[in-house]
Design an enzyme around this catalytic site. Structure first.
Site, PDB file in Angstrom:
ATOM      1  N   SER A 187      32.551  37.088  47.688  1.00  0.00           N
ATOM      2  CA  SER A 187      32.714  35.698  48.103  1.00  0.00           C
ATOM      3  C   SER A 187      31.501  35.491  49.223  1.00  0.00           C
ATOM      4  O   SER A 187      30.361  35.289  48.771  1.00  0.00           O
ATOM      5  CB  SER A 187      34.005  35.763  48.670  1.00  0.00           C
ATOM      6  OG  SER A 187      34.447  34.528  48.863  1.00  0.00           O
ATOM      7  N   ASP A 343      38.887  29.857  40.307  1.00  0.00           N
ATOM      8  CA  ASP A 343      38.360  29.961  41.445  1.00  0.00           C
ATOM      9  C   ASP A 343      37.446  28.936  41.510  1.00  0.00           C
ATOM     10  O   ASP A 343      36.426  28.601  40.558  1.00  0.00           O
ATOM     11  CB  ASP A 343      37.403  31.597  41.143  1.00  0.00           C
ATOM     12  CG  ASP A 343      36.504  31.610  42.298  1.00  0.00           C
ATOM     13  OD1 ASP A 343      36.653  30.927  43.447  1.00  0.00           O
ATOM     14  OD2 ASP A 343      35.949  32.883  42.425  1.00  0.00           O
ATOM     15  N   HIS A 373      40.465  34.159  42.667  1.00  0.00           N
ATOM     16  CA  HIS A 373      39.658  34.370  43.739  1.00  0.00           C
ATOM     17  C   HIS A 373      40.417  35.384  44.592  1.00  0.00           C
ATOM     18  O   HIS A 373      41.486  35.192  45.259  1.00  0.00           O
ATOM     19  CB  HIS A 373      39.026  33.383  44.545  1.00  0.00           C
ATOM     20  CG  HIS A 373      38.162  33.794  45.604  1.00  0.00           C
ATOM     21  ND1 HIS A 373      36.722  33.572  45.247  1.00  0.00           N
ATOM     22  CD2 HIS A 373      38.161  33.917  46.631  1.00  0.00           C
ATOM     23  CE1 HIS A 373      35.903  33.880  46.244  1.00  0.00           C
ATOM     24  NE2 HIS A 373      36.725  34.261  47.215  1.00  0.00           N
TER      25      HIS A 373
END
Length: 400
Positions: A187, A343, A373
């Site tokens: 991320s 996501d 996610h």
């Protein structure tokens, strides 16, 4: 009467529990009950933090950070397999994992945690990084970079760069072959890892060893286009990460505040002229057909004053590493990229992979369907999470 009151209270509590637990995921979700349960504490925290922000007690960013640190339990550093310390690398606190074996020609790996640049720390990611060190038999450096909004761009990036550079220069002190060091992250950590890799690939310091691998898990790679299909698809829903939450994180990273969030949400932060100069780096035509004309038209309703203030920042390749040139991409080490279905950042990763493939650059790519996610680092261990971690470690074992 007392029994009736108890029953009424019980009914209210059951409804409340049901509200937090039963927030159904799409029909094609993997292990939906695990994902629903994993979202219960997150939804509670989000509601509490929204309330605190509305009454002016605390910002949602600081509130979420407090909860994440409060809910994290400390553990003993060293264990039977690893010597674990917390030294400073280039002035930056890291958690260093060194296998307790006689091997003095180890591989090395720098991991940069996720959390939207404002959450997370080496303690929260300890299980993951400890597992990687133990399984790959590598010396792992987990970087405890400074967080936003107190420390906006480029401070977190500079911390990660300083720590990585220190490790590359002093690898032999830890029994590591300096030519066998990789970097990775998930991320926001994926964003930082790629930016560090690009920075180092551009370095003219011939004494600095090159990174061997770059491994990215659902990375955040650009803040110039918030109308990519995956951003639009995950504006609402039961998911951990949605469009507005991601844009909030981006703004805190880039500017240290969330001013003009509505303008960014509506993609009004870049002029058509500036967009023309960079759109080929964020080309999503392979996702939904030729939409070049539509991409430009999306920009006609831009905020001229805002665009003047922010365009140079949001299009900085070290903030938005997807805007790196083809020449820069060719200089990067061997790469692994993971994306997942639910996501907003899905298309960031897909576009990077497509650009690499179009350049003839070999990239190991896996897309995980049915998960959201955060599945890679979730404490609610999903089958796909185990599968992803296993593939991640296999890549490091093979390529380092």
């Amino acid at each position: 009467m007392r029994v009736q009151n108890v029953l009424k209270l019980s009914a209210v509590l059951l409804v409340g529990v049901a509200y937090y637990v039963y927030y159904p995921f799409p029909a094609d979700a993997d292990e939906p009950w695990k994902m629903m349960l994993s979202m219960v504490p997150i939804r509670i925290v989000n509601h509490v933090c929204a309330f605190e922000e509305n009454i002016g007690y605390s910002s949602s960013v600081h509130c979420r950070r407090w909860f994440s640190q409060f809910l994290t339990t400390d553990r003993e550093l060293s264990d039977e397999d690893l010597e674990v310390t917390e030294p400073l690398f280039g002035g930056v606190k890291v958690r260093l994992y060194i296998p307790k074996d006689s091997n003095r020609d180890r591989t090395g790996f720098v991991y940069i945690h996720g959390g939207g640049w404002y959450l997370g720390n080496v303690n929260i990611y300890d299980r993951k990084t400890r597992d990687i060190a133990r399984s790959v038999k590598a010396v792992v450096v987990s970087v405890d970079y400074r967080l936003t909004p107190e420390h906006p761009f480029p401070i977190p990036l500079q911390d990660c760069l300083n720590a990585t550079t220190h490790f590359l220069r002093n690898a032999k002190d830890y029994g590591v072959d300096p030519s066998r060091i990789g970097i990775g992250g998930d991320s926001a950590g994926g964003n930082l890892a790629m930016a560090v890799a690009v920075k180092l690939s551009q370095s003219r310091d011939t004494t600095l060893p090159s990174l061997r691998t770059l491994s990215l898990v659902y990375p955040a790679l650009q803040m110039v286009d918030f109308n990519l299909p995956s951003y639009l698809a995950y504006t609402e829903g039961p998911f951990l990460l949605k469009k507005q939450i991601m844009i909030s994180a981006w703004l805190n990273y880039a500017f240290g505040n969330e001013e003009h969030i509505t303008e960014f949400f509506n993609n009004r932060h870049m002029s058509p002229e500036s967009w023309k100069n960079i759109r080929h780096y964020v080309d999503n035509s392979f996702i939904r057909g030729n939409v070049g004309a539509k991409q430009i038209n999306d920009r006609l309703n831009f905020n001229e004053s805002l665009a003047k203030d922010v365009e140079a920042i949001v299009s900085n390749q070290f903030l938005s590493p997807l805007l790196s040139t083809d020449e820069d991409l060719r200089k990067l080490p061997k790469m692994l990229v993971f994306t997942c279905q639910y996501d907003p950042l899905l298309n960031d990763g897909m576009i990077l992979v497509k650009r690499l493939q179009n350049l003839g650059i070999r990239v190991s790519y896996q897309h995980f369907t049915g998960v959201q996610h955060g599945f890679f680092s979730s404490r609610f261990v999903l089958g796909k999470g185990k599968q992803a971690l296993s593939a991640y470690k296999d890549f490091l074992k093979k390529e380092l």
